[in-house]
Design an enzyme around this catalytic site. Structure first.
Site, PDB file in Angstrom:
ATOM      1  N   GLU A 190       5.493  -5.704   2.702  1.00  0.00           N
ATOM      2  CA  GLU A 190       4.284  -5.021   2.245  1.00  0.00           C
ATOM      3  C   GLU A 190       3.456  -5.944   1.363  1.00  0.00           C
ATOM      4  O   GLU A 190       4.016  -6.613   0.508  1.00  0.00           O
ATOM      5  CB  GLU A 190       4.616  -3.755   1.452  1.00  0.00           C
ATOM      6  CG  GLU A 190       3.381  -2.877   1.263  1.00  0.00           C
ATOM      7  CD  GLU A 190       3.587  -1.669   0.354  1.00  0.00           C
ATOM      8  OE1 GLU A 190       4.495  -1.708  -0.493  1.00  0.00           O
ATOM      9  OE2 GLU A 190       2.839  -0.713   0.488  1.00  0.00           O
ATOM     10  N   GLU A 332       9.966  -0.111  -1.210  1.00  0.00           N
ATOM     11  CA  GLU A 332      10.517   1.146  -0.691  1.00  0.00           C
ATOM     12  C   GLU A 332      10.868   1.141   0.788  1.00  0.00           C
ATOM     13  O   GLU A 332      10.791   2.190   1.444  1.00  0.00           O
ATOM     14  CB  GLU A 332       9.513   2.270  -0.957  1.00  0.00           C
ATOM     15  CG  GLU A 332       8.216   2.223  -0.096  1.00  0.00           C
ATOM     16  CD  GLU A 332       7.048   1.556  -0.785  1.00  0.00           C
ATOM     17  OE1 GLU A 332       7.261   0.768  -1.717  1.00  0.00           O
ATOM     18  OE2 GLU A 332       5.895   1.819  -0.378  1.00  0.00           O
ATOM     19  N   GLU A 366      10.630   4.485  -5.976  1.00  0.00           N
ATOM     20  CA  GLU A 366      10.838   4.044  -4.593  1.00  0.00           C
ATOM     21  C   GLU A 366      11.351   5.189  -3.712  1.00  0.00           C
ATOM     22  O   GLU A 366      10.998   5.298  -2.541  1.00  0.00           O
ATOM     23  CB  GLU A 366      11.824   2.870  -4.538  1.00  0.00           C
ATOM     24  CG  GLU A 366      11.423   1.669  -5.403  1.00  0.00           C
ATOM     25  CD  GLU A 366      10.009   1.195  -5.173  1.00  0.00           C
ATOM     26  OE1 GLU A 366       9.509   1.297  -4.042  1.00  0.00           O
ATOM     27  OE2 GLU A 366       9.389   0.718  -6.149  1.00  0.00           O
ATOM     28  N   HIS A 369       8.764   7.550  -2.511  1.00  0.00           N
ATOM     29  CA  HIS A 369       8.029   7.018  -1.357  1.00  0.00           C
ATOM     30  C   HIS A 369       8.702   7.327  -0.019  1.00  0.00           C
ATOM     31  O   HIS A 369       8.058   7.231   1.024  1.00  0.00           O
ATOM     32  CB  HIS A 369       7.958   5.496  -1.438  1.00  0.00           C
ATOM     33  CG  HIS A 369       6.842   4.950  -2.267  1.00  0.00           C
ATOM     34  ND1 HIS A 369       5.555   5.382  -2.175  1.00  0.00           N
ATOM     35  CD2 HIS A 369       6.822   3.949  -3.182  1.00  0.00           C
ATOM     36  CE1 HIS A 369       4.786   4.676  -3.001  1.00  0.00           C
ATOM     37  NE2 HIS A 369       5.534   3.799  -3.630  1.00  0.00           N
ATOM     38  N   ARG A 867      -2.703 -13.965  -7.374  1.00  0.00           N
ATOM     39  CA  ARG A 867      -3.354 -13.084  -8.339  1.00  0.00           C
ATOM     40  C   ARG A 867      -2.671 -13.095  -9.698  1.00  0.00           C
ATOM     41  O   ARG A 867      -3.317 -12.951 -10.727  1.00  0.00           O
ATOM     42  CB  ARG A 867      -3.461 -11.700  -7.731  1.00  0.00           C
ATOM     43  CG  ARG A 867      -2.813 -10.567  -8.450  1.00  0.00           C
ATOM     44  CD  ARG A 867      -3.306  -9.266  -7.918  1.00  0.00           C
ATOM     45  NE  ARG A 867      -2.852  -9.046  -6.541  1.00  0.00           N
ATOM     46  CZ  ARG A 867      -1.669  -8.511  -6.246  1.00  0.00           C
ATOM     47  NH1 ARG A 867      -0.836  -8.184  -7.188  1.00  0.00           N
ATOM     48  NH2 ARG A 867      -1.332  -8.304  -5.000  1.00  0.00           N
TER      49      ARG A 867
HETATM   50 ZN   LIG Z   1       5.248   2.210  -4.963  1.00  0.00          ZN
END
Ligand SMILES: [Zn+2]
Ligand SMILES: *[C@@H]1O[C@H](CO)[C@@H](O)[C@H](O)[C@H]1NC(C)=O
Ligand SMILES: *[C@@H]1O[C@H](CO)[C@@H](O)[C@H](O)[C@H]1NC(C)=O
Length: 945
Positions: A190, A332, A366, A369, A867
């Site tokens: 992700e 997750e 998590e 989710h 970032r």
């Molecule tokens: Zn999350």
């Protein structure tokens, strides 16, 4: 090629068996990626982290459409991976079943940093294929058009790197008990990294089923994935682990791990909603006894969610694994949640009360989710707030359900709400829902606005519609959209359906579609009270600047709650203040003296009162603080200081309010106060009035400090949290006894590191102030040696913090320099090291110089698109408060104009420095006058009203 001899046979035999009857057209182009491109990108991705990041506002290249075409729909993947733990590379192959919904002669999917060795389509002829790096596409052109409704099978053989990265399929290393280096392979997909593990349609709405096979070394190694293993083929040195096909899900949820980890197991009881299922926790074998707490809590919170959602857990198992190198806190993946070691492993001889709470929080997040996010997923990343905001809010509910004595519902205020209210009071904030297209924009939106503001706004919504209605809407939403994708409006539709009269959708748009939040002004009228609103900005100078456009003109539909002085039973009333009206009147009896808006601070707004009303509130707090509960006391402190910081309220108000703290005994309000006392101390550090401020702040802490003492309670979570908060503030403010106690304990520890370790709760304070107060270089060296030897991840974090406490600039410089070496500080922890040193007033100039001096190397290692690297500038400079510093910062920008993902952080840094300068100019005199007794106190002024 990276294939070992044996693996080559395995691949070929699999390919032959699988595709023997098919017409396999192997495109022979060698689409080799340039190695240096790969090197650069793997560095780019190393520090991608989801939490608390700054939105980087990458300029969109409007001409490019980053989305996949809609002509093809993948339905099923068969993926075969072989990670080679020795070389740090992997090979793989896959077959993707695809349905054609629009005629096309091209198959376009994602692939990035993979070498593609063959592409074929069963019964079709591939003309060519090419990789397009900008969009991270693999574009396959066929000789003939695919007709609508055709079902095709695409086959691809590929390989890639696992080293020096923390995303995609990557390798992680650790030392086992015998001191030998062990390699494992794991995945982090992700939001946009599945395409670095296998070519795929890497968009969250392209859900499909996945039948996964993973090759692992035979012997102590094994493989785990989202689903249970159904078959194991022993092939000599290697073994194939074949997993049950997944349910329909998004690519970013796929996970595979090859490791020699040990595991422990428990059972999750479905209590009538579906079947019981197993939960296993994996960790390096010498740490396996540290998973007990996670397993026990994990099962309990999962059981709570099953009851809350009223939807059976959709898979047949839910595992967790602690990974030694991990970019974020946790991920997750459906059925196999992965964690940073500090976020999963609990050991009462190493972990503090806070560690325990954080582990519970991450697990609860998590696991929330697994339904909200995994079962029902956002259509596209611009709605990620719904996923993350919901899980952020739900994690507090989840922990609260299992540990009701931890005060989690109020802790939401101090951990999630208060920090984001600060962030969102700046011009450089952004709306919750924001269009994102490029991979950089997508990873940037995993930030504090999506998580903390999202969670806060959901908490406000729940309060507005009522907890039971909210829960019903959640269930309806999950049932209606299971295995599908949604947009924010789908969720609000379900809430709206339960409470149609409340106008939920219209109200919520003002919160999700514009940045910032309002401050409500409350004044007394003859009929009651009058409320007006205005955007809240922390720097008064920001009101002069032209804001970005907003469809609601920076007005919000505010669900106001309030309670009044004569409502002794604590009753609460409410009224909605629509964004398009000028003001709202609250009619109340004239015998009512004060009202308090935003009961329990469940609303995402601040409240300012005219001064006479503040005086009454302070008087109430002082005479009988219990008239306000914990959440309200924390709220009053937080708003009063924030409004004073923004020059919307005299600083005398929060200072007078602190007087009530003599009677305060609870953690959450004290946390607000103690942190503020530390922050003001830092702001006033180099100004006159500092000494009288210190005297005052220490006097506020003296009693509670004495009362709590240095002995950790065996079983009082909140009192332990309170103790750490108070001791930290007392030592930071230089309370002599605190520094002495820390030193004594630290020296005893150094003399006897094995037997005289302080309690885990006290370690950070003891290490930090022990180092700070020690003048001997050998103490630092000794702690450093212990740090190097330490195997426990959470203990290492504590020691790393302590080592940053030195008052010797040279020592701090050396530490910074040493920490650059990955064998000393794991890459996942490097930015924490830098921040720890920068937070020390002695270290701040050291880091600032180092950062500028080493900018070329730092930006080469971490790259400008990272970032977290970008965020460093605003973290290092956050306490700068002079024009000389501001000039230095601007000179640095001029010298290195290329900021990459740090562009916004640079703006924020300048905004903060200007704010700090302004803060001193406006507030220093107020504070010093009040401290010296020359300010007219509010409470006497009130008597003249
Ligand atoms: Zn999350
Ligand atoms: C672990 O990986 C590193 C880097 O790829 C390699 O040098 C080392 O030999 C590997 N160790 C084992 C035991 O495979
Ligand atoms: C609210 O009060 C503050 C401080 O008195 C003032 O600066 C601001 O203009 C007021 N806003 C509105 C909308 O009345």
């Amino acid at each position: 090629m990276f294939l070992s001899g044996y693996w080559l046979q395995v691949v070929l035999s699999w390919a032959v068996v699988a595709f023997a009857t098919a017409t396999v057209v192997v495109a022979v182009q060698n689409a080799k990626l340039e190695q240096d491109l790969r090197d650069v990108q793997s560095k780019i991705d190393i520090f991608e982290e989801w939490n608390g990041a700054k939105n980087q506002r990458v300029k969109r290249e409007d001409s490019i459409d980053y989305r996949l075409p809609t002509a093809l729909v993948p339905t099923h993947y068969e993926v075969y991976w072989h990670p080679d733990l020795e070389t740090g590379t992997f090979t793989g192959q896959e077959r993707i079943s695809i349905t054609v919904v629009e005629a096309t002669n091209q198959i376009i999917l994602h692939s990035y940093l993979l070498e593609i060795t063959s592409v074929y389509v069963l019964n079709r002829e591939v003309e060519s294929f090419e990789l397009e790096t900008e969009r991270q596409f693999l574009i396959i052109t066929l000789t003939q058009e695919l007709p609508v409704d055709a079902s095709i099978t695409l086959g691809i053989i590929f390989n890639g790197q696992m080293k020096d990265k923390l995303v995609g399929l990557y390798s992680s290393t650790y030392q086992n008990e015998a001191g030998a280096q062990r390699n494992i392979s794991t995945s982090q997909f992700e939001p946009v990294y599945a395409r670095q593990g296998f070519p795929c349609f890497d968009e969250p709405a392209m859900k499909a089923t996945f039948a996964i096979t993973v090759v692992h070394p035979s012997g102590s190694y094994h493989a785990i994935s989202n689903m249970k293993e159904i078959e194991s083929n022993y092939l000599g040195d290697y073994t194939e682990a074949i997993f049950e096909s997944t349910v329909k899900m998004s690519t970013y949820l796929v996970c595979v791990i090859v490791s020699d980890f040990a595991s422990q197991e428990t059972t999750v009881r479905a209590n009538g909603i579906g079947e019981d299922f197993s939960m296993q926790a994996y960790a390096t074998s010498h740490q396996i006894d540290k998973v007990e707490f996670a397993l026990e809590f994990g099962a309990a919170v999962t059981e709570y969610y099953i009851q809350y959602y009223k939807v059976a857990y959709p898979l047949t198992k839910l595992d967790m694994a602690a990974i030694p190198d991990f970019s974020s806190n946790a991920m997750e993946h459906w059925g196999l949640v992965t964690y940073r070691e500090t976020a999963l492993l609990y050991d009462s001889s190493y972990s503090s009360t806070l560690n325990k709470q954080s582990i519970a929080g991450v697990l609860a997040h998590e696991i929330a989710h697994q339904w909200f996010g995994n079962l029902v997923t956002m259509q596209w990343w611009n709605d990620i707030w719904l996923n993350e905001g919901f899980a952020r809010y739900m994690q507090y509910k989840g922990v609260n359900a299992v540990h009701s004595d931890w005060g989690m519902l109020e802790q939401f205020q101090i951990i999630a709400l208060h920090p984001v209210l600060l962030y969102d009071a700046k011009l450089s904030s952004h709306p919750i829902v924001q269009q994102v297209d490029t991979p950089a924009e997508i990873s940037a939106i995993f930030d504090t606005i999506s998580y903390e503001k999202g969670g806060s706004v959901i908490r406000m919504l729940e309060t507005y519609v009522g907890a039971e209605n909210f829960e019903e809407a959640v269930t309806n939403y999950l049932v209606k959209h299971q295995f599908q994708n949604t947009v924010t409006d789908d969720f609000l539709t379900e809430v709206d359906a339960v409470v149609p009269a409340l106008g939920v959708k219209k109200l919520m748009l003002t919160w999700t579609n514009q940045m910032g939040y309002p401050v409500l002004n409350v004044s007394k009228t003859s009929a009651g009270f009058l409320v007006t609103q205005q955007r809240f900005l922390s720097n008064p100078a920001s009101y002069e600047e032209e804001p970005e456009d907003s469809e609601f003109g920076y007005k919000w539909s505010v669900p106001i709650t309030y309670t009044a002085s004569t409502w002794e039973d604590g009753s609460v009333s409410s009224v909605v203040y629509d964004y398009d009206v000028d003001s709202v009147g609250i009619a109340l009896d004239s015998d009512i003296e004060w009202i308090k808006l935003n009961v329990h601070q469940t609303g995402y707004y601040r409240v300012n009162y005219e001064e006479s009303l503040w005086t009454l509130l302070i008087q109430q707090l002082t005479t009988d603080p219990s008239r306000f509960d914990i959440a309200d006391r924390a709220h009053l402190l937080n708003d009063a200081f924030a409004l004073a910081d923004a020059s919307q309220l005299s600083y005398i108000v929060p200072l007078e309010m602190t007087g009530y703290l003599a009677q305060e005994q609870d953690f959450v309000p004290w946390y607000v106060a103690a942190n503020k006392l530390i922050a003001i101390h830092r702001s006033l550090m180099f100004s006159e009035g500092y000494v009288s401020y210190l005297t005052y702040a220490r006097s506020l802490l003296a009693n509670i400090y004495q009362e709590l003492g240095w002995t950790v309670d065996a079983n009082n979570h909140l009192r332990n949290r309170l103790r750490v908060s108070i001791l930290s503030a007392a030592c930071a403010l230089g309370l002599p006894d605190c520094l002495e106690q820390a030193s004594t304990r630290f020296n005893a520890f150094l003399q006897n590191p094995t037997t005289a370790r302080p309690s885990p709760d006290l370690r950070e304070i003891v290490y930090y102030y022990g180092i700070q107060e020690s003048s001997s270089q050998s103490s630092w060296q000794q702690l450093y040696a212990l740090f190097l030897d330490e195997a426990d991840a959470s203990e290492r974090v504590k020691m790393m913090y302590g080592l940053a406490g030195s008052r010797d600039a040279q020592t701090l410089f050396n530490f910074l320099d040493l920490g650059y070496d990955e064998s000393i500080v794991r890459s996942q922890d490097y930015f924490t090291l830098v921040q720890n040193i920068a937070a020390n007033p002695v270290g701040e100039p050291v880091v600032w110089e180092y950062y500028r001096e080493h900018w070329p190397e730092l930006s080469a290692r971490f790259t400008l698109t990272n970032r977290n690297f970008g965020r460093l500038i605003s973290q290092i400079t956050q306490n700068f408060a002079g024009t000389v510093k501001l000039e230095e910062v601007q000179q640095f920008y001029a010298k290195y104009p290329e900021a990459g993902a740090g562009a916004n952080s640079r703006l924020e840094a300048v905004e903060t420095i200007k704010y700090n300068i302004e803060w001193l100019a406006r507030n220093r005199a107020d504070i010093t006058d009040w401290l010296s007794g020359t300010a007219s106190p509010l409470l006497t002024a009130k008597n003249q009203l």
